[in-house]
Design a protein around this motif. Structure first.
Motif, PDB file in Angstrom:
ATOM      1  N   ALA A  26       0.806  -1.216   0.000  1.00 27.58           N
ATOM      2  CA  ALA A  26       0.000   0.000   0.000  1.00 27.58           C
ATOM      3  C   ALA A  26       0.842   1.270   0.000  1.00 27.58           C
ATOM      4  CB  ALA A  26      -0.917   0.002   1.216  1.00 27.58           C
ATOM      5  N   PRO A  27       0.480   2.258  -0.834  1.00 30.87           N
ATOM      6  CA  PRO A  27       1.170   3.549  -0.859  1.00 30.87           C
ATOM      7  C   PRO A  27       0.559   4.510   0.160  1.00 30.87           C
ATOM      8  CG  PRO A  27      -0.460   3.519  -2.585  1.00 30.87           C
ATOM      9  CD  PRO A  27      -0.541   2.163  -1.912  1.00 30.87           C
ATOM     10  N   HIS A  28       1.161   5.685   0.266  1.00 31.16           N
ATOM     11  CA  HIS A  28       0.660   6.752   1.134  1.00 31.16           C
ATOM     12  C   HIS A  28      -0.354   7.553   0.323  1.00 31.16           C
ATOM     13  CE1 HIS A  28       1.172   9.113   4.820  1.00 31.16           C
ATOM     14  NE2 HIS A  28       1.044  10.215   4.082  1.00 31.16           N
ATOM     15  N   HIS A  29      -1.596   7.052   0.273  1.00 33.08           N
ATOM     16  CA  HIS A  29      -2.567   7.630  -0.659  1.00 33.08           C
ATOM     17  C   HIS A  29      -3.987   7.303  -0.209  1.00 33.08           C
ATOM     18  CE1 HIS A  29      -4.716   8.222  -4.552  1.00 33.08           C
ATOM     19  NE2 HIS A  29      -3.809   9.169  -4.708  1.00 33.08           N
ATOM     20  N   GLU A  30      -4.938   8.166  -0.605  1.00 41.05           N
ATOM     21  CA  GLU A  30      -6.340   7.964  -0.241  1.00 41.05           C
ATOM     22  C   GLU A  30      -6.868   6.614  -0.715  1.00 41.05           C
ATOM     23  OE1 GLU A  30      -5.734  12.345   0.093  1.00 41.05           O
ATOM     24  OE2 GLU A  30      -5.095  10.787  -1.324  1.00 41.05           O
ATOM     25  N   SER A  31      -6.376   6.116  -1.849  1.00 45.54           N
ATOM     26  CA  SER A  31      -6.847   4.821  -2.351  1.00 45.54           C
ATOM     27  C   SER A  31      -6.543   3.699  -1.362  1.00 45.54           C
ATOM     28  CB  SER A  31      -6.209   4.519  -3.707  1.00 45.54           C
ATOM     29  OG  SER A  31      -4.784   4.478  -3.609  1.00 45.54           O
ATOM     30  N   ALA A  32      -5.418   3.781  -0.674  1.00 50.46           N
ATOM     31  CA  ALA A  32      -5.054   2.769   0.315  1.00 50.46           C
ATOM     32  C   ALA A  32      -5.894   2.921   1.577  1.00 50.46           C
ATOM     33  CB  ALA A  32      -3.566   2.870   0.648  1.00 50.46           C
ATOM     34  N   TRP A  33      -6.121   4.160   2.013  1.00 46.65           N
ATOM     35  CA  TRP A  33      -6.922   4.379   3.222  1.00 46.65           C
ATOM     36  C   TRP A  33      -8.377   3.996   2.980  1.00 46.65           C
ATOM     37  CZ3 TRP A  33      -4.167   9.612   2.683  1.00 46.65           C
ATOM     38  CH2 TRP A  33      -2.830   9.454   3.063  1.00 46.65           C
ATOM     39  N   ALA A  34      -8.845   4.154   1.738  1.00 44.84           N
ATOM     40  CA  ALA A  34     -10.200   3.740   1.398  1.00 44.84           C
ATOM     41  C   ALA A  34     -10.377   2.239   1.622  1.00 44.84           C
ATOM     42  CB  ALA A  34     -10.515   4.104  -0.056  1.00 44.84           C
ATOM     43  N   ILE A  35      -9.340   1.466   1.310  1.00 42.72           N
ATOM     44  CA  ILE A  35      -9.420   0.013   1.470  1.00 42.72           C
ATOM     45  C   ILE A  35      -9.389  -0.371   2.943  1.00 42.72           C
ATOM     46  CG2 ILE A  35      -8.182  -2.151   1.055  1.00 42.72           C
ATOM     47  CD1 ILE A  35      -7.273  -0.932  -1.636  1.00 42.72           C
ATOM     48  N   ARG A  36      -8.507   0.240   3.713  1.00 44.40           N
ATOM     49  CA  ARG A  36      -8.331  -0.163   5.123  1.00 44.40           C
ATOM     50  C   ARG A  36      -9.368   0.443   6.061  1.00 44.40           C
ATOM     51  NH1 ARG A  36      -2.691   0.935   3.933  1.00 44.40           N
ATOM     52  NH2 ARG A  36      -2.590   2.635   5.463  1.00 44.40           N
ATOM     53  N   ALA A  37     -10.086   1.476   5.606  1.00 46.25           N
ATOM     54  CA  ALA A  37     -11.048   2.145   6.486  1.00 46.25           C
ATOM     55  C   ALA A  37     -12.126   1.190   6.987  1.00 46.25           C
ATOM     56  CB  ALA A  37     -11.688   3.326   5.766  1.00 46.25           C
ATOM     57  N   ALA A  38     -12.561   0.260   6.159  1.00 50.83           N
ATOM     58  CA  ALA A  38     -13.601  -0.685   6.579  1.00 50.83           C
ATOM     59  C   ALA A  38     -13.138  -1.503   7.778  1.00 50.83           C
ATOM     60  CB  ALA A  38     -13.973  -1.603   5.419  1.00 50.83           C
ATOM     61  N   SER A  39     -11.909  -2.018   7.725  1.00 46.50           N
ATOM     62  CA  SER A  39     -11.393  -2.815   8.836  1.00 46.50           C
ATOM     63  C   SER A  39     -11.236  -1.974  10.092  1.00 46.50           C
ATOM     64  CB  SER A  39     -10.050  -3.444   8.452  1.00 46.50           C
ATOM     65  OG  SER A  39     -10.224  -4.406   7.427  1.00 46.50           O
ATOM     66  N   ALA A  40     -10.796  -0.722   9.920  1.00 48.16           N
ATOM     67  CA  ALA A  40     -10.651   0.166  11.076  1.00 48.16           C
ATOM     68  C   ALA A  40     -11.987   0.378  11.763  1.00 48.16           C
ATOM     69  CB  ALA A  40     -10.049   1.495  10.638  1.00 48.16           C
ATOM     70  N   LEU A  41     -13.023   0.660  10.995  1.00 43.65           N
ATOM     71  CA  LEU A  41     -14.347   0.904  11.579  1.00 43.65           C
ATOM     72  C   LEU A  41     -14.932  -0.360  12.195  1.00 43.65           C
ATOM     73  CD1 LEU A  41     -15.752   3.217   8.777  1.00 43.65           C
ATOM     74  CD2 LEU A  41     -15.175   3.898  11.117  1.00 43.65           C
ATOM     75  N   LEU A  42     -14.695  -1.501  11.562  1.00 44.57           N
ATOM     76  CA  LEU A  42     -15.184  -2.767  12.125  1.00 44.57           C
ATOM     77  C   LEU A  42     -14.511  -3.062  13.460  1.00 44.57           C
ATOM     78  CD1 LEU A  42     -15.377  -4.873   8.855  1.00 44.57           C
ATOM     79  CD2 LEU A  42     -17.313  -4.273  10.332  1.00 44.57           C
ATOM     80  N   HIS A  43     -13.233  -2.713  13.585  1.00 46.91           N
ATOM     81  CA  HIS A  43     -12.562  -2.897  14.871  1.00 46.91           C
ATOM     82  C   HIS A  43     -13.139  -1.962  15.932  1.00 46.91           C
ATOM     83  CE1 HIS A  43      -9.648  -3.230  18.041  1.00 46.91           C
ATOM     84  NE2 HIS A  43      -9.230  -1.998  17.853  1.00 46.91           N
ATOM     85  N   LEU A  44     -13.379  -0.711  15.575  1.00 45.73           N
ATOM     86  CA  LEU A  44     -13.827   0.271  16.565  1.00 45.73           C
ATOM     87  C   LEU A  44     -15.295   0.090  16.946  1.00 45.73           C
ATOM     88  CD1 LEU A  44     -12.132   3.541  15.231  1.00 45.73           C
ATOM     89  CD2 LEU A  44     -11.263   1.902  16.911  1.00 45.73           C
ATOM     90  N   PHE A  45     -16.141  -0.208  15.968  1.00 42.60           N
ATOM     91  CA  PHE A  45     -17.583  -0.213  16.216  1.00 42.60           C
ATOM     92  C   PHE A  45     -18.241  -1.582  16.023  1.00 42.60           C
ATOM     93  CE2 PHE A  45     -16.746   4.225  14.904  1.00 42.60           C
ATOM     94  CZ  PHE A  45     -17.323   4.910  15.968  1.00 42.60           C
ATOM     95  N   GLY A  46     -17.523  -2.545  15.439  1.00 39.35           N
ATOM     96  CA  GLY A  46     -18.120  -3.833  15.112  1.00 39.35           C
ATOM     97  C   GLY A  46     -18.136  -4.794  16.280  1.00 39.35           C
ATOM     98  N   THR A  47     -18.491  -6.032  15.975  1.00 39.38           N
ATOM     99  CA  THR A  47     -18.586  -7.097  16.982  1.00 39.38           C
ATOM    100  C   THR A  47     -17.328  -7.938  16.960  1.00 39.38           C
ATOM    101  OG1 THR A  47     -20.980  -7.168  16.701  1.00 39.38           O
ATOM    102  CG2 THR A  47     -19.944  -9.061  17.769  1.00 39.38           C
ATOM    103  N   GLU A  48     -16.757  -8.162  18.121  1.00 41.30           N
ATOM    104  CA  GLU A  48     -15.525  -8.936  18.245  1.00 41.30           C
ATOM    105  C   GLU A  48     -15.735 -10.365  17.745  1.00 41.30           C
ATOM    106  OE1 GLU A  48     -11.792  -9.361  18.612  1.00 41.30           O
ATOM    107  OE2 GLU A  48     -12.599  -7.529  19.473  1.00 41.30           O
ATOM    108  N   GLY A  49     -14.690 -10.936  17.164  1.00 46.26           N
ATOM    109  CA  GLY A  49     -14.764 -12.317  16.699  1.00 46.26           C
ATOM    110  C   GLY A  49     -13.396 -12.860  16.370  1.00 46.26           C
ATOM    111  N   PRO A  50     -13.230 -14.186  16.348  1.00 41.67           N
ATOM    112  CA  PRO A  50     -11.925 -14.787  16.052  1.00 41.67           C
ATOM    113  C   PRO A  50     -11.622 -14.738  14.561  1.00 41.67           C
ATOM    114  CG  PRO A  50     -13.559 -16.500  16.292  1.00 41.67           C
ATOM    115  CD  PRO A  50     -14.253 -15.204  16.613  1.00 41.67           C
ATOM    116  N   PRO A  51     -10.365 -14.891  14.179  1.00 41.54           N
ATOM    117  CA  PRO A  51     -10.050 -14.962  12.751  1.00 41.54           C
ATOM    118  C   PRO A  51     -10.573 -16.245  12.143  1.00 41.54           C
ATOM    119  CG  PRO A  51      -8.096 -15.446  14.061  1.00 41.54           C
ATOM    120  CD  PRO A  51      -9.157 -15.009  15.023  1.00 41.54           C
TER     121      PRO A  51
END
Length: 448
Positions: free
Chosen positions: A233-258
């Motif tokens: 991943a580069p230092h760019h909005e396109s990369a943050w767009a991809i990882r934002a979903a995982s960030a929000l799921l960690h902060l607001f989602g339901t905990e679960g195992p891999p």
């Protein structure tokens, strides 16, 4: 749905800016108060409003909320203040490229907490509870998110710190100057921290070091703290767009195992490291809801044993040259990867010549991946650096903010490379983008 609050004035900062407010599908004030996330660089957050490049976070939120993996929440994108961005996002040290040396992080903090948040709560049904309030940003926005959450955890109980600008690496001397505070006590309840492997002088090393610091403060890895290293991943909005979903799921989602585990080597082959150079062997873990992260809480084994020693959470340091096979286990899942250890320096030489077109201003500095080159002849710039093995560079050329080198197709020059050995490159620039043509109507303006 996105509302745009035009020209929101700040007494603390003496300026005004636009603020974007995302409302979830089916938003009804009677169903509130809703969880809320405040984002910096707000003019680049939502696809349906604002500027490109964009995080496209409205599309991500619509998808996650509709699927039921994320609760309905409100997202507030706070536009940056243009030339004052570096100052407003800095608490500890002035932004190194700010010629005025301003430090306005605490005033920006006052604006967010004492001026903007009450305004948002007066207009929308959002919570005032810290455990359901997040702050989120990337680069300098990641830096200010970190400081806000750890300075004011009674306000921001959740934090997403993406590609944070933690250490200024001088593009000429490569001397490092930290621009963040190392807190000695826990702050927010949950933290997301991430970095891309192709971000150049915004290095993986500094983000990984912060992750270790947070674990040292008592944050449980893969629970209260989730870390993500995306090697490509580069230092760019396109990369943050991809990882934002995982960030929000960690902060607001339901905990679960891999449910899946993968060895995420930079190029798919055996990773190369030098003796004494710490290596991140955290595998990529995937939860059932789609949250993807680098698993730090793993059991490690390797063969042959004398080649490596543990030095942190999913960190190993080679002690002798050779080929090692590393096994990582978590949540009942196991994955293996190969590590090739070489006997040599942890740095390698990068030798770059940049050929620029006629009409390039004589006195302008030419950068390659953020590194300063020197003019050695008309239309020819050169640089030689000793850089850490494994450093990812985007291969761009520029003459300063938003003045990008263009190729023969009129697109920004981009030749990404993984600096794993001595290299010599020649890069041709056919033209330059015009920064004056890139107007941002949403950034802060003088409020006088």
């Amino acid at each position: 749905m996105i509302d745009i609050l035009r020209g929101v004035h700040s007494a603390a900062l003496g300026n005004a800016r636009d603020v974007f407010v995302y409302l979830p599908p089916g938003y009804d004030p009677a169903d509130g108060p809703y969880p809320v996330v405040y984002l910096h660089d707000g003019q680049h957050v939502f696809a349906a409003a604002g500027l490109e490049p964009s995080w496209r976070l409205d599309e991500t939120l619509d998808t996650l909320i509709t699927a039921g993996t994320l609760p309905p929440l409100v997202a507030v994108g706070v536009s940056n203040a243009g030339d004052a961005r570096g100052a407003e996002y800095s608490h500890v040290a002035p932004y190194p490229r700010d010629p005025h040396g301003r430090l306005a992080g605490r005033s920006y903090e006052d604006f967010l907490i004492d001026e903007l948040m009450p305004l948002i709560r007066s207009r929308y049904a959002v919570t005032g509870a810290a455990e359901r309030t997040a702050v989120m940003g990337s680069s300098m926005g990641g830096l200010v998110s970190y400081h806000l959450a750890f300075r004011r955890p009674e306000v921001f109980g959740l934090a997403a710190i993406m590609s944070p600008f933690l250490v200024f690496v001088d593009p000429q001397t490569l001397e490092e100057t930290p621009v963040y505070r190392r807190f000695t006590e826990r702050g927010p309840r949950r933290v997301w921290l991430d970095i891309g492997g192709m971000e150049g002088l915004i290095t993986v090393h500094h983000a990984r070091e912060l992750a270790e610091q947070l674990i040292g403060l008592g944050y449980r890895p893969d629970a209260e703290l989730r870390y993500r290293h995306d090697p490509a991943a580069p230092h760019h909005e396109s990369a943050w767009a991809i990882r934002a979903a995982s960030a929000l799921l960690h902060l607001f989602g339901t905990e679960g195992p891999p449910v899946e585990l993968a060895a995420f080597a930079p190029d798919g082959d055996a990773e190369v490291a030098a003796v004494g150079q710490a290596v991140d062997v955290a595998p990529l873990a995937l939860r059932a809801d789609g949250c993807a992260y680098s698993a730090l809480d793993v059991g490690l084994s390797w063969n042959p044993e004398p080649l490596l020693k543990p030095t942190g959470a999913a960190l190993l340091t080679p002690t002798a040259p050779g080929l090692a096979r590393v096994r990582a286990t978590t949540g009942g899942l196991t994955v293996e990867r190969e590590l090739s250890v070489v006997d040599g320096e942890p740095t390698a030489t990068l030798d770059v010549t940049v050929i620029t077109p006629a009409g390039t201003p004589e006195g302008d500095t030419v950068y390659f991946s953020g590194l300063v080159t020197t003019k050695i002849a008309p239309g020819m710039h050169h640089g030689v650096w000793r850089l850490p093995r494994g450093l990812g560079l985007n291969g761009s050329v520029g003459r300063g903010w938003r003045c990008d080198g263009l190729n023969s197709d009129g697109l920004p020059v981009s030749e990404p490379l993984r600096h794993d050995r001595d290299r010599r490159l020649v890069v041709h620039v056919c033209g330059w983008s015009d920064p004056a043509a890139q107007h941002d109507p949403h950034q802060g303006t003088d409020g006088s």
